[in-house]
Write a protein that holds these residues in place. Structure first.
Motif, PDB file in Angstrom:
ATOM      1  N   LYS A 583      30.584  40.113  35.230  1.00 22.21           N
ATOM      2  CA  LYS A 583      31.639  41.102  35.219  1.00 22.21           C
ATOM      3  C   LYS A 583      30.915  42.327  35.888  1.00 22.21           C
ATOM      4  CE  LYS A 583      35.563  41.727  31.781  1.00 22.21           C
ATOM      5  NZ  LYS A 583      35.536  42.755  30.204  1.00 22.21           N
ATOM      6  N   GLY A 584      30.566  42.813  36.750  1.00 26.03           N
ATOM      7  CA  GLY A 584      30.527  44.183  37.505  1.00 26.03           C
ATOM      8  C   GLY A 584      31.431  44.937  38.718  1.00 26.03           C
ATOM      9  N   PHE A 585      30.783  44.626  39.751  1.00 25.17           N
ATOM     10  CA  PHE A 585      32.009  46.268  40.598  1.00 25.17           C
ATOM     11  C   PHE A 585      33.027  44.556  40.367  1.00 25.17           C
ATOM     12  CE2 PHE A 585      28.131  47.865  41.306  1.00 25.17           C
ATOM     13  CZ  PHE A 585      28.180  48.954  41.587  1.00 25.17           C
ATOM     14  N   TYR A 586      33.028  43.370  40.400  1.00 18.02           N
ATOM     15  CA  TYR A 586      34.216  42.592  40.650  1.00 18.02           C
ATOM     16  C   TYR A 586      33.818  41.834  39.173  1.00 18.02           C
ATOM     17  CZ  TYR A 586      33.876  43.455  45.847  1.00 18.02           C
ATOM     18  OH  TYR A 586      33.771  43.534  47.002  1.00 18.02           O
ATOM     19  N   LEU A 587      35.625  40.490  39.081  1.00 15.04           N
ATOM     20  CA  LEU A 587      35.079  39.757  38.216  1.00 15.04           C
ATOM     21  C   LEU A 587      35.185  38.117  38.950  1.00 15.04           C
ATOM     22  CD1 LEU A 587      38.815  41.279  36.411  1.00 15.04           C
ATOM     23  CD2 LEU A 587      36.534  41.377  35.540  1.00 15.04           C
ATOM     24  N   TYR A 588      34.460  37.851  37.717  1.00 12.88           N
ATOM     25  CA  TYR A 588      34.091  36.517  38.756  1.00 12.88           C
ATOM     26  C   TYR A 588      34.544  35.665  37.002  1.00 12.88           C
ATOM     27  CZ  TYR A 588      30.861  38.888  41.227  1.00 12.88           C
ATOM     28  OH  TYR A 588      30.899  40.129  42.408  1.00 12.88           O
ATOM     29  N   ASP A 589      35.321  34.282  38.423  1.00 14.81           N
ATOM     30  CA  ASP A 589      35.577  32.934  36.879  1.00 14.81           C
ATOM     31  C   ASP A 589      34.370  32.082  37.065  1.00 14.81           C
ATOM     32  OD1 ASP A 589      35.231  31.609  39.678  1.00 14.81           O
ATOM     33  OD2 ASP A 589      37.401  31.773  40.511  1.00 14.81           O
ATOM     34  N   ASP A 590      34.628  30.967  36.201  1.00 13.86           N
ATOM     35  CA  ASP A 590      33.994  29.865  36.381  1.00 13.86           C
ATOM     36  C   ASP A 590      32.983  29.298  37.891  1.00 13.86           C
ATOM     37  OD1 ASP A 590      35.200  29.757  33.519  1.00 13.86           O
ATOM     38  OD2 ASP A 590      36.003  28.201  33.777  1.00 13.86           O
ATOM     39  N   ARG A 591      33.656  29.606  38.957  1.00 17.13           N
ATOM     40  CA  ARG A 591      33.432  28.597  40.230  1.00 17.13           C
ATOM     41  C   ARG A 591      32.650  30.475  40.613  1.00 17.13           C
ATOM     42  NH1 ARG A 591      37.480  26.460  42.025  1.00 17.13           N
ATOM     43  NH2 ARG A 591      36.842  26.369  44.110  1.00 17.13           N
ATOM     44  N   ARG A 592      32.467  31.458  40.037  1.00 13.00           N
ATOM     45  CA  ARG A 592      31.893  32.058  40.313  1.00 13.00           C
ATOM     46  C   ARG A 592      32.786  33.364  41.686  1.00 13.00           C
ATOM     47  NH1 ARG A 592      25.794  33.296  38.911  1.00 13.00           N
ATOM     48  NH2 ARG A 592      25.484  32.644  36.898  1.00 13.00           N
ATOM     49  N   ALA A 594      34.542  36.085  43.075  1.00 13.61           N
ATOM     50  CA  ALA A 594      34.747  37.088  43.386  1.00 13.61           C
ATOM     51  C   ALA A 594      36.005  37.785  42.882  1.00 13.61           C
ATOM     52  CB  ALA A 594      34.108  38.516  43.733  1.00 13.61           C
ATOM     53  N   SER A 595      36.598  38.551  42.107  1.00  9.60           N
ATOM     54  CA  SER A 595      38.211  38.997  42.718  1.00  9.60           C
ATOM     55  C   SER A 595      38.331  41.203  41.954  1.00  9.60           C
ATOM     56  CB  SER A 595      39.589  38.085  41.906  1.00  9.60           C
ATOM     57  OG  SER A 595      38.686  38.227  40.733  1.00  9.60           O
ATOM     58  N   PRO A 596      38.688  41.584  42.856  1.00  8.30           N
ATOM     59  CA  PRO A 596      38.543  42.919  42.524  1.00  8.30           C
ATOM     60  C   PRO A 596      39.396  43.424  40.928  1.00  8.30           C
ATOM     61  CG  PRO A 596      39.999  42.462  44.709  1.00  8.30           C
ATOM     62  CD  PRO A 596      39.670  40.836  44.022  1.00  8.30           C
ATOM     63  N   ASP A 597      38.942  44.172  40.651  1.00  5.86           N
ATOM     64  CA  ASP A 597      39.035  44.731  38.348  1.00  5.86           C
ATOM     65  C   ASP A 597      39.836  45.689  38.926  1.00  5.86           C
ATOM     66  OD1 ASP A 597      39.527  45.013  36.181  1.00  5.86           O
ATOM     67  OD2 ASP A 597      37.330  45.042  35.872  1.00  5.86           O
ATOM     68  N   PRO A 598      41.150  46.100  38.712  1.00  5.98           N
ATOM     69  CA  PRO A 598      42.007  47.225  38.513  1.00  5.98           C
ATOM     70  C   PRO A 598      41.212  48.159  37.843  1.00  5.98           C
ATOM     71  CG  PRO A 598      43.303  45.304  37.136  1.00  5.98           C
ATOM     72  CD  PRO A 598      41.783  44.784  38.273  1.00  5.98           C
ATOM     73  N   GLU A 599      40.527  47.401  36.394  1.00  9.15           N
ATOM     74  CA  GLU A 599      39.515  48.433  35.347  1.00  9.15           C
ATOM     75  C   GLU A 599      38.906  49.690  35.608  1.00  9.15           C
ATOM     76  OE1 GLU A 599      39.077  47.958  31.548  1.00  9.15           O
ATOM     77  OE2 GLU A 599      41.344  48.396  32.186  1.00  9.15           O
ATOM     78  N   LEU A 600      38.392  49.200  37.662  1.00  8.76           N
ATOM     79  CA  LEU A 600      36.794  49.894  38.165  1.00  8.76           C
ATOM     80  C   LEU A 600      37.408  51.250  38.061  1.00  8.76           C
ATOM     81  CD1 LEU A 600      34.477  48.419  38.177  1.00  8.76           C
ATOM     82  CD2 LEU A 600      34.613  49.230  40.841  1.00  8.76           C
ATOM     83  N   LYS A 601      38.720  51.543  38.167  1.00  7.30           N
ATOM     84  CA  LYS A 601      39.117  52.930  38.738  1.00  7.30           C
ATOM     85  C   LYS A 601      38.792  53.831  38.001  1.00  7.30           C
ATOM     86  CE  LYS A 601      43.468  52.902  41.139  1.00  7.30           C
ATOM     87  NZ  LYS A 601      43.681  51.162  41.085  1.00  7.30           N
ATOM     88  N   LYS A 602      38.855  53.390  36.124  1.00  3.21           N
ATOM     89  CA  LYS A 602      38.335  54.704  35.463  1.00  3.21           C
ATOM     90  C   LYS A 602      36.758  54.879  35.016  1.00  3.21           C
ATOM     91  CE  LYS A 602      37.496  51.617  31.376  1.00  3.21           C
ATOM     92  NZ  LYS A 602      38.246  50.877  30.368  1.00  3.21           N
ATOM     93  N   TYR A 603      36.130  53.881  35.794  1.00  2.00           N
ATOM     94  CA  TYR A 603      34.276  54.131  35.911  1.00  2.00           C
ATOM     95  C   TYR A 603      34.071  54.789  37.010  1.00  2.00           C
ATOM     96  CZ  TYR A 603      33.860  50.222  32.251  1.00  2.00           C
ATOM     97  OH  TYR A 603      33.960  49.394  31.403  1.00  2.00           O
ATOM     98  N   VAL A 604      35.045  54.701  37.808  1.00  2.00           N
ATOM     99  CA  VAL A 604      35.001  55.573  38.964  1.00  2.00           C
ATOM    100  C   VAL A 604      35.097  56.947  38.699  1.00  2.00           C
ATOM    101  CG1 VAL A 604      35.748  55.838  41.712  1.00  2.00           C
ATOM    102  CG2 VAL A 604      34.723  53.464  40.933  1.00  2.00           C
ATOM    103  N   GLU A 605      36.263  57.225  38.247  1.00  2.00           N
ATOM    104  CA  GLU A 605      36.523  58.292  37.681  1.00  2.00           C
ATOM    105  C   GLU A 605      35.457  59.479  36.678  1.00  2.00           C
ATOM    106  OE1 GLU A 605      40.508  57.999  36.464  1.00  2.00           O
ATOM    107  OE2 GLU A 605      41.104  57.452  38.355  1.00  2.00           O
ATOM    108  N   LYS A 606      35.104  58.351  36.352  1.00  2.39           N
ATOM    109  CA  LYS A 606      34.012  59.116  35.197  1.00  2.39           C
ATOM    110  C   LYS A 606      32.817  59.472  35.826  1.00  2.39           C
ATOM    111  CE  LYS A 606      32.400  58.192  30.977  1.00  2.39           C
ATOM    112  NZ  LYS A 606      32.631  57.318  29.719  1.00  2.39           N
ATOM    113  N   ALA A 607      32.699  58.706  36.382  1.00  2.00           N
ATOM    114  CA  ALA A 607      31.138  58.785  37.650  1.00  2.00           C
ATOM    115  C   ALA A 607      31.173  60.028  38.617  1.00  2.00           C
ATOM    116  CB  ALA A 607      30.905  58.076  38.894  1.00  2.00           C
ATOM    117  N   ARG A 608      32.670  60.271  39.200  1.00  2.00           N
ATOM    118  CA  ARG A 608      33.005  61.279  39.638  1.00  2.00           C
ATOM    119  C   ARG A 608      33.098  62.450  39.568  1.00  2.00           C
ATOM    120  NH1 ARG A 608      37.519  60.217  42.143  1.00  2.00           N
ATOM    121  NH2 ARG A 608      37.194  58.401  43.521  1.00  2.00           N
TER     122      ARG A 608
END
Length: 725
Positions: A583-592, A594-608
């Motif tokens: 888990k980082g900016f993306y979510l990673y499956d077993d084969r590494r 990467a897919s976008p994470d909808p959760e990220l929005k809240k981190y961006v809003e908090k940083a803003r």
């Protein structure tokens, strides 16, 4: 136009009536226009003379020919005077003279037959080579296509699939493989090469062997329906692998033209396409990179003093982590004996295990035999103290980025190593004067900054301080060459050249996101531009620990031009540390994957909200061109400072550093070459405009302002433009 003294060919007629024509143009017998004209004269003479029955073409000093002389490209591209057209000259010489000759000719190939060299050989009526000879058409690497008939003759000799693969990958084949493909007619030992070729030529003349004009051979060409499928597949693959490049597709078109409309139509189309591609930006960029890479090992005031590199036999590496074990791998692969030192046995075994795993992956891929693996592993010795350091010629320290730890190690090294031993550090950000602060041997302290993974990444940053001796630099340049790295010599400062140039890269992306741009869109656009991955995917790969630690160095040293975002620290607080934790900016499956994470929005809003930044509607729907420029122009701005401060010797070194250290697309010519395609005035005005809107992060530096005011390219040598007035 050839190299001086002029390249030429010689003609030597034997008692058997065979004329041997030898190409002479050291070091690789490249085909300058002088050589091509001389080849035509030698041929005309051989055809005129009654004592000549047949012809053998070969190259001097065990090399057939490395291909068309690339230094001539520059002259043709600037087009100052009416330039000769290489493709059309080749039709005259190779098709109308060599192939159409009424006396048979055989190519005797040793060493290299690349590009135009192979094209000369294919125009002959047979080819004999040695087992180590390399035959290939690597023209696409320079943004052009084979222009001396290669697109027409290679498919007729080896078939469509094989020929397209050879051209599109630029990979050469060796003797036995070339024989299997039908590219050559026999493989013999070097001392029998010319004698065999002479006999073969006479056999053709007397009808004992076939007289083949490659251009009209059809037995290897697939039927038209099948051919169309092959072209379709090749185009699809090419678009997938190189979406920004058109010249590979042009190459496929030209091959197809020859299959559909016949070889002569194909030859004319090839000559025209070659001429056109030669003047395109891609070719100019790739030729620039070709010469820039060869130029990095020339350092004014260092490599022009006549110093010879000293023999470095034994190297010690301190620290067996990811970097240390990678450096040790690179060294043993090039036959250096290596001592790997760690603080305890557990760490030491782990370090040796990493080297072993690196080598085993080569065995698995078939790039290394088991026997070679054991021999290479035997060059590595693990130790827990400095006892055996009394015989080493060079040490590379690769421990964590901690100043006092490094100072302690260098004090120990000074006591334990012989007085001639080079003391190198693999730090990526720490000032070398700090590292060597507690030693008296400042003339031997040098930075050897490898990029991760160290045994794979091609760049080596060699960092010198004002105390480093020229001899130490020359020695390390030599080691760099032997371990197959491209070395770039840079001055000492926070982040040196690569990391310093690129520190604004992720910061710019963070600034855009906090002001309303879509994070995943930025990565998509940057990847489309040609980077291996976008800044956020890269941060995930590297890991946030490293990203935050290096970022802090820049914030501390260049506070007025950094952008401090809370986004990464907020993710880190929630144990989202990048790819390693899935888990980082993306979510990673077993084969590494990467897919976008909808959760990220809240981190961006908090940083803003912490930054006190509000969304700028202009940045929410930002055009692709603006995303690219807002991300890379701050990098260009910092690169200008690096040049201005003399940290880098020349702009071309920064181009190579950006391509090999950061994956900047080579077909854009590197960071400074690309910047100059936009123009200094344009870059200045964009940065100036953004700095008014978003603050000092974008403020153009004095060097950039100065060049823009005078309309001078950013990469032009300072002799042409003094940056400090």
């Amino acid at each position: 136009m050839g190299s001086s003294p002029k390249g030429r060919t010689t003609l030597d007629v034997g008692a058997d009536g065979v004329a041997v024509i030898t190409i002479i143009n050291p070091p690789v017998n490249s085909l300058s226009l002088d050589v091509l004209n001389s080849l035509k004269q030698s041929y005309d003479e051989a055809l005129r003379r009654n004592d000549v029955k047949a012809i053998v073409v070969t190259g001097a000093n065990g090399k057939f020919s490395g291909g068309f002389d690339i230094t001539a490209f520059g002259g043709i591209q600037t087009g100052k005077e009416e330039q000769p057209k290489p493709g059309f000259i080749a039709v005259e010489i190779l098709t109308k003279t060599v192939e159409a000759a009424r006396k048979p000719s055989v190519a005797a190939i040793d060493g290299l037959a690349l590009g135009g060299g192979l094209e000369v050989a294919m125009a002959c009526h047979a080819r004999i080579c040695t087992s180590v000879a390399q035959l290939g058409l690597p023209e696409l690497q320079l943004g052009v296509l084979p222009g001396f008939g290669g697109t027409q003759r290679l498919p007729r000799l080896v078939g469509l699939s094989e020929s397209l693969q050879m051209m599109l990958t630029s990979k050469p084949v060796k003797g036995e493989e070339a024989l299997g493909l039908g590219l050559v007619d026999a493989v013999v030992s070097p001392n029998e090469l010319v004698a065999t070729a002479r006999r073969w030529a006479l056999d053709i003349l007397e009808g004992r062997r076939p007289w083949v004009a490659s251009l009209y051979k059809t037995d290897k060409l697939e039927p038209l329906g099948e051919a169309r499928e092959i072209f379709k597949f090749a185009r699809a693959q090419t678009k997938k692998q190189a979406p920004n490049l058109t010249h590979p597709l042009v190459c496929i078109d030209v091959v197809e033209e020859g299959v559909v409309s016949g070889p002569l139509a194909g030859l004319w189309k090839e000559a025209e396409a070659f001429q056109e591609l030669l003047h395109a930006d891609t070719c100019k960029s790739l030729v620039h990179i070709f010469f820039a890479q060869r130029g990095t090992s020339k350092v004014p005031g260092i490599t022009d003093r006549g110093l010879m590199p000293r023999q470095v036999r034994n190297v010690a590496v301190v620290g067996g982590g990811l970097m240390g074990s990678g450096i040790a791998t690179a060294l043993v692969l090039s036959n250096y004996s290596v001592i790997l030192k760690e603080v305890n046995d557990k760490f030491l075994q782990a370090g040796i295990g990493r080297v072993k795993a690196n080598l085993q992956s080569r065995v698995k891929k078939g790039n290394m035999t088991q026997e070679k693996f054991e021999k290479t592993m035997s060059l590595l010795k693990g130790v827990l103290d400095y006892e055996s350091f009394k015989d080493v010629d060079m040490v590379i320290e690769a421990v964590i980025e901690n100043v006092s730890l490094k100072q302690q190690i260098f004090a120990d090294l000074e006591r334990s190593c012989p007085p001639h031993c080079i003391l190198a550090t693999n730090t990526s950000t720490i000032d070398l004067n700090l590292v060597g602060e507690k030693t008296r041997s400042r003339d031997r302290i040098i930075g050897a900054h490898f990029f991760s993974p160290a045994h794979i990444m091609p760049l080596l940053e060699i960092v010198r301080t004002q105390h480093t001796s020229p001899q130490a630099i020359v020695d390390l340049l030599d080691v760099g060459k032997k371990i197959k790295k491209t070395p770039v010599v840079v001055g000492n400062c926070t982040g040196f050249a690569v990391n310093r140039m690129f520190f604004p890269y992720t910061m710019a992306a963070m600034l855009l996101v906090e002001h309303g741009a879509d994070l995943y869109q930025i990565d998509k656009v940057i990847t489309k531009f040609g980077m291996p991955m976008g800044p956020f995917r890269l941060a995930d790969l590297v890991g946030f620990g490293v990203a935050i630690a290096t970022g802090a160095q820049f914030v501390q040293n260049f506070p007025e031009r950094t952008y401090k975002s809370m986004l990464t620290p907020l993710l880190q607080e929630d144990k989202r540390l990048g790819e390693a934790t899935r888990k980082g900016f993306y979510l990673y499956d077993d084969r590494r994957k990467a897919s976008p994470d909808p959760e990220l929005k809240k981190y961006v809003e908090k940083a803003r909200s912490i930054s006190g930044v509000s969304i700028d509607p202009k940045l929410v729907k930002l055009p692709e061109k603006d995303i690219v420029e807002m991300t890379f122009l701050p990098v260009v701005n910092e690169a200008c400072r690096v040049l201005d401060e003399g940290i880098a010797v020349k702009a071309a070194d920064l181009d190579i550093a950006s391509v090999m250290g950061m994956g900047f697309p080579p077909y854009r010519g590197g960071i400074m070459f690309w910047a100059d395609s936009l123009g200094s005035k344009y870059i200045y005005s964009r940065l100036e405009e953004w700095s008014k809107l978003y603050g000092g992060f974008f403020k153009p530096c004095a060097y950039l302002a100065n060049r823009a005011a005078r309309g001078i390219p950013l990469g032009a040598p300072s002799g042409q433009a003094k940056s400090r007035m």
